[in-house]
Design an enzyme around this catalytic site. Sequence first.
Site, PDB file in Angstrom:
ATOM      1  N   ARG B 117      11.296 -20.853   2.829  1.00 15.66           N
ATOM      2  CA  ARG B 117      12.103 -19.638   2.613  1.00 15.66           C
ATOM      3  C   ARG B 117      11.870 -18.989   1.248  1.00 15.66           C
ATOM      4  O   ARG B 117      12.725 -18.267   0.739  1.00 15.66           O
ATOM      5  CB  ARG B 117      13.600 -19.901   2.805  1.00 15.66           C
ATOM      6  CG  ARG B 117      13.923 -20.359   4.214  1.00 15.66           C
ATOM      7  CD  ARG B 117      15.399 -20.230   4.539  1.00 15.66           C
ATOM      8  NE  ARG B 117      15.657 -20.817   5.842  1.00 15.66           N
ATOM      9  CZ  ARG B 117      16.009 -22.093   6.022  1.00 15.66           C
ATOM     10  NH1 ARG B 117      16.197 -22.878   4.988  1.00 15.66           N
ATOM     11  NH2 ARG B 117      16.191 -22.554   7.239  1.00 15.66           N
ATOM     12  N   LYS B 139       4.423  -5.875  -1.394  1.00 16.64           N
ATOM     13  CA  LYS B 139       4.293  -5.801   0.059  1.00 16.64           C
ATOM     14  C   LYS B 139       3.339  -6.889   0.520  1.00 16.64           C
ATOM     15  O   LYS B 139       2.215  -6.988   0.025  1.00 16.64           O
ATOM     16  CB  LYS B 139       3.747  -4.442   0.496  1.00 16.64           C
ATOM     17  CG  LYS B 139       4.774  -3.342   0.528  1.00 16.64           C
ATOM     18  CD  LYS B 139       4.211  -2.149   1.284  1.00 16.64           C
ATOM     19  CE  LYS B 139       5.158  -0.985   1.271  1.00 16.64           C
ATOM     20  NZ  LYS B 139       4.586   0.178   1.993  1.00 16.64           N
ATOM     21  N   GLU B 181      -8.190   4.597  -2.922  1.00 17.84           N
ATOM     22  CA  GLU B 181      -6.805   4.416  -3.373  1.00 17.84           C
ATOM     23  C   GLU B 181      -6.622   4.960  -4.790  1.00 17.84           C
ATOM     24  O   GLU B 181      -5.553   5.482  -5.140  1.00 17.84           O
ATOM     25  CB  GLU B 181      -6.386   2.936  -3.309  1.00 17.84           C
ATOM     26  CG  GLU B 181      -6.364   2.347  -1.904  1.00 17.84           C
ATOM     27  CD  GLU B 181      -5.082   2.654  -1.095  1.00 17.84           C
ATOM     28  OE1 GLU B 181      -4.147   3.287  -1.639  1.00 17.84           O
ATOM     29  OE2 GLU B 181      -5.030   2.268   0.078  1.00 17.84           O
ATOM     30  N   LYS B 223       1.439   3.147  -9.795  1.00 17.39           N
ATOM     31  CA  LYS B 223       2.055   2.340  -8.748  1.00 17.39           C
ATOM     32  C   LYS B 223       3.282   1.610  -9.277  1.00 17.39           C
ATOM     33  O   LYS B 223       4.322   1.550  -8.609  1.00 17.39           O
ATOM     34  CB  LYS B 223       1.055   1.343  -8.154  1.00 17.39           C
ATOM     35  CG  LYS B 223       1.700   0.457  -7.103  1.00 17.39           C
ATOM     36  CD  LYS B 223       0.846   0.167  -5.914  1.00 17.39           C
ATOM     37  CE  LYS B 223       1.699  -0.474  -4.817  1.00 17.39           C
ATOM     38  NZ  LYS B 223       0.893  -0.969  -3.707  1.00 17.39           N
ATOM     39  N   GLU B 233      11.023   0.914  -0.548  1.00 17.09           N
ATOM     40  CA  GLU B 233      10.492   2.068   0.163  1.00 17.09           C
ATOM     41  C   GLU B 233      11.542   2.799   0.983  1.00 17.09           C
ATOM     42  O   GLU B 233      11.376   3.035   2.175  1.00 17.09           O
ATOM     43  CB  GLU B 233       9.317   1.643   1.075  1.00 17.09           C
ATOM     44  CG  GLU B 233       8.522   2.860   1.529  1.00 17.09           C
ATOM     45  CD  GLU B 233       7.201   2.481   2.210  1.00 17.09           C
ATOM     46  OE1 GLU B 233       6.508   1.608   1.685  1.00 17.09           O
ATOM     47  OE2 GLU B 233       6.885   3.084   3.221  1.00 17.09           O
ATOM     48  N   ARG B 237       8.688   5.727  -2.797  1.00 17.89           N
ATOM     49  CA  ARG B 237       7.571   4.814  -2.547  1.00 17.89           C
ATOM     50  C   ARG B 237       6.754   5.213  -1.321  1.00 17.89           C
ATOM     51  O   ARG B 237       5.559   4.910  -1.239  1.00 17.89           O
ATOM     52  CB  ARG B 237       8.073   3.368  -2.396  1.00 17.89           C
ATOM     53  CG  ARG B 237       6.944   2.376  -2.237  1.00 17.89           C
ATOM     54  CD  ARG B 237       7.367   0.936  -2.426  1.00 17.89           C
ATOM     55  NE  ARG B 237       6.206   0.071  -2.247  1.00 17.89           N
ATOM     56  CZ  ARG B 237       6.156  -1.207  -2.558  1.00 17.89           C
ATOM     57  NH1 ARG B 237       7.213  -1.784  -3.072  1.00 17.89           N
ATOM     58  NH2 ARG B 237       5.070  -1.923  -2.367  1.00 17.89           N
ATOM     59  N   ASN B 241       1.962   6.088   0.751  1.00 21.02           N
ATOM     60  CA  ASN B 241       1.333   5.989   2.070  1.00 21.02           C
ATOM     61  C   ASN B 241       0.512   7.222   2.431  1.00 21.02           C
ATOM     62  O   ASN B 241       0.106   7.369   3.588  1.00 21.02           O
ATOM     63  CB  ASN B 241       2.414   5.761   3.138  1.00 21.02           C
ATOM     64  CG  ASN B 241       3.093   4.413   2.965  1.00 21.02           C
ATOM     65  OD1 ASN B 241       2.445   3.417   2.682  1.00 21.02           O
ATOM     66  ND2 ASN B 241       4.397   4.397   3.094  1.00 21.02           N
ATOM     67  N   HIS B 244      -2.202   7.070   5.053  1.00 21.36           N
ATOM     68  CA  HIS B 244      -2.145   5.763   5.706  1.00 21.36           C
ATOM     69  C   HIS B 244      -1.782   5.840   7.184  1.00 21.36           C
ATOM     70  O   HIS B 244      -2.198   4.982   7.959  1.00 21.36           O
ATOM     71  CB  HIS B 244      -1.160   4.841   4.977  1.00 21.36           C
ATOM     72  CG  HIS B 244      -1.727   4.255   3.715  1.00 21.36           C
ATOM     73  ND1 HIS B 244      -2.143   5.027   2.651  1.00 21.36           N
ATOM     74  CD2 HIS B 244      -1.974   2.958   3.359  1.00 21.36           C
ATOM     75  CE1 HIS B 244      -2.602   4.233   1.682  1.00 21.36           C
ATOM     76  NE2 HIS B 244      -2.506   2.982   2.086  1.00 21.36           N
ATOM     77  N   HIS B 248      -4.255   4.140   9.463  1.00 17.96           N
ATOM     78  CA  HIS B 248      -3.918   2.982  10.303  1.00 17.96           C
ATOM     79  C   HIS B 248      -4.335   3.226  11.750  1.00 17.96           C
ATOM     80  O   HIS B 248      -4.770   2.308  12.446  1.00 17.96           O
ATOM     81  CB  HIS B 248      -2.426   2.689  10.236  1.00 17.96           C
ATOM     82  CG  HIS B 248      -2.007   2.019   8.968  1.00 17.96           C
ATOM     83  ND1 HIS B 248      -0.679   1.768   8.653  1.00 17.96           N
ATOM     84  CD2 HIS B 248      -2.714   1.544   7.923  1.00 17.96           C
ATOM     85  CE1 HIS B 248      -0.613   1.186   7.472  1.00 17.96           C
ATOM     86  NE2 HIS B 248      -1.839   1.037   7.007  1.00 17.96           N
ATOM     87  N   HIS B 261     -10.166  -0.665   4.996  1.00 16.47           N
ATOM     88  CA  HIS B 261      -8.871   0.005   4.819  1.00 16.47           C
ATOM     89  C   HIS B 261      -9.014   1.246   3.938  1.00 16.47           C
ATOM     90  O   HIS B 261      -8.530   2.330   4.285  1.00 16.47           O
ATOM     91  CB  HIS B 261      -7.868  -0.976   4.202  1.00 16.47           C
ATOM     92  CG  HIS B 261      -6.554  -0.365   3.858  1.00 16.47           C
ATOM     93  ND1 HIS B 261      -5.667   0.077   4.817  1.00 16.47           N
ATOM     94  CD2 HIS B 261      -5.978  -0.098   2.662  1.00 16.47           C
ATOM     95  CE1 HIS B 261      -4.593   0.586   4.219  1.00 16.47           C
ATOM     96  NE2 HIS B 261      -4.748   0.492   2.917  1.00 16.47           N
TER      97      HIS B 261
END
Lengths: 362, 362
Positions: B117, B139, B181, B223, B233, B237, B241, B244, B248, B261
């Site tokens: 955990r 992330k 990026e 960032k 987010e 934030r 993206n 993205h 994606h 990517h």
Amino acid sequence: MQMLTVDLGDRSYPIYIGENLIEQPLLEKHLKGRQVMIVSNETVAPLYLEKLKSQFSAANVDTVILPDGESFKDLEHLNLIFDALLEKRHNRTTTLVALGGGVVGDMTGFAAACYQRGVTFIQVPTTLLSQVDSSVGGKTGVNHPLGKNMIGAFHQPVAVIADTDALNTLPERELSAGLAEVIKYGLIYDAAFFDWLEANMDSLRQRDQAALTQAIHRSCEIKAEVVAQDERESGIRALLNLGHTFGHAIETSQGYGAWLHGEAVGTGMLMAADLSARMGWLCRDDVARIRDLLIAAGLPVVAPKSMTPEEFIRLMAVDKKVLDGRLRLVLMRSIGEAVVTDEVDPVLLNQTLTAESNLGQI
Amino acid sequence: MQMLTVDLGDRSYPIYIGENLIEQPLLEKHLKGRQVMIVSNETVAPLYLEKLKSQFSAANVDTVILPDGESFKDLEHLNLIFDALLEKRHNRTTTLVALGGGVVGDMTGFAAACYQRGVTFIQVPTTLLSQVDSSVGGKTGVNHPLGKNMIGAFHQPVAVIADTDALNTLPERELSAGLAEVIKYGLIYDAAFFDWLEANMDSLRQRDQAALTQAIHRSCEIKAEVVAQDERESGIRALLNLGHTFGHAIETSQGYGAWLHGEAVGTGMLMAADLSARMGWLCRDDVARIRDLLIAAGLPVVAPKSMTPEEFIRLMAVDKKVLDGRLRLVLMRSIGEAVVTDEVDPVLLNQTLTAESNLGQI
């Protein structure tokens, strides 16, 4: 209906306890969006799924039905929940609802913790064990072949419904397993509750609704108090693990599901009591009271004969309570007062393991 | 060596940027206990694993070597990390160290989020893309056959080391993917940085260390600022993206790993720019500047010809940015200013998808 609040600031949530709650419109206000994914298992779904669905009149409800049992609490079956969420295009505002026992609750909560990095979830526990323990407090996860609950997250539900009617369909063995955790709350936190349990164990096993409601309410109250003080288990929350280090070793050794979690914890608590007595902390009369109450609850009190002290120690060494190689155990100073210690005398531990591994030598 | 801080209260952490940092003793003070599990892949480990190990003289270091590639970023390969942690009896005070690109970083971070955990982790990104993007911000996650990064957690590292020497062994195609990026930060946040990139793109592609250090520093700075304002987010934030959602869709359509990517994000940013122009927000000259800079960075600027608008829309609909069925996209008001909108005109979107699917019609 009774209601408790688990006080965690902006993540506080209610626990509703009472008869026939699954059908009552309690949950719609807790949804984040209009998508709902109910996760249940093959045993519970035929009994309660349609009733629960009727609560969500304004939402789009999908379902995942998992096989029933601790042996399916793994990453592979967790993935079935992700499959369903993605196939049905559930987005970040979806709400997962766990309908079932601790396995369903732990898996659903963990899926909610991970799906799109975290979505809302609700617990509708249908076993006594999950009503008094796993549905409250936000511990979620799955097992690994090398250790129980080793993969998981802290993720709090937004609401919990404990419907006492659901206990009427619970097998007797599972009712007893749940009573082990109820007894635990008395042992670690409340001697008067332990006394009450001694006086009311027969009523509880006969499923007297008033007695069950009282036991569930006091158990959740203690758990909520402890969790509110220590959400991430850096201190007092560890006391809730009384019996669990021994118990996890039994479960791992026997294969998940052979012993019910509550059964293993029950025997584990007696082993902790025995060791506490050997440490000079607990008197032998109290150990006998604990043993008698466990037996009255219908629980096993002797570890599997096949387990050697060496096997116990090896399996206990991977328990999460181990810090830097030092075994940490929850033991008792008295009934109603538990402590965490990493100063266990290996000789005394060995005596406990030897005694417990041999029928009748407690 | 330069140092930045990602300011997240009691979870703040440093980013060290500079030459030859992997061998310098920067990390030992960030360990929680004495156990370390370095996770790397088959490509990076032979180059840097022994150097990194030399940092941890006082710790017990174990390693897991994963296969290299986005196609292995799944639950099955994540489990290899759990296997290693449990086989080597790592406890709650262990520290996971990610040595590699974004895939290794995302998987290691997610394993750290879930193991018992939650345990400590450190990022040692070895690709430009991971140095400027995925290693900063917390992330973590893995892919699902039905969607990228659908299973994960927010889990912040305790330190990040961006060693610019590591970029000398990076294939040219991956350097370009990282530059996508870098360009993104100019587009969403800093027009002057975009100008600087136009002037210095050749130096960057020639791996001029000073230029790379400056580009990485400014990218991480932007960032870090954005993440500090909005860790989970819920607002700003989301601007990170940019490109993205389109990207994606390309990655999912082509199979993970066919497009890098950064390549997919680069083309996706140009599609976002094209749509922004059709919305009347961005002038055509700026779209041309963006296209020229992407080409100068060695990036593809046209989506796969095999992808129809219908396929794009279907794949974009499962993106995490979709809320209650409404497509949300990051678009541009100007170079240096991005906005999130859910008011995209489907006709204009279709024009963008049609234009982008046909070579040369931008």
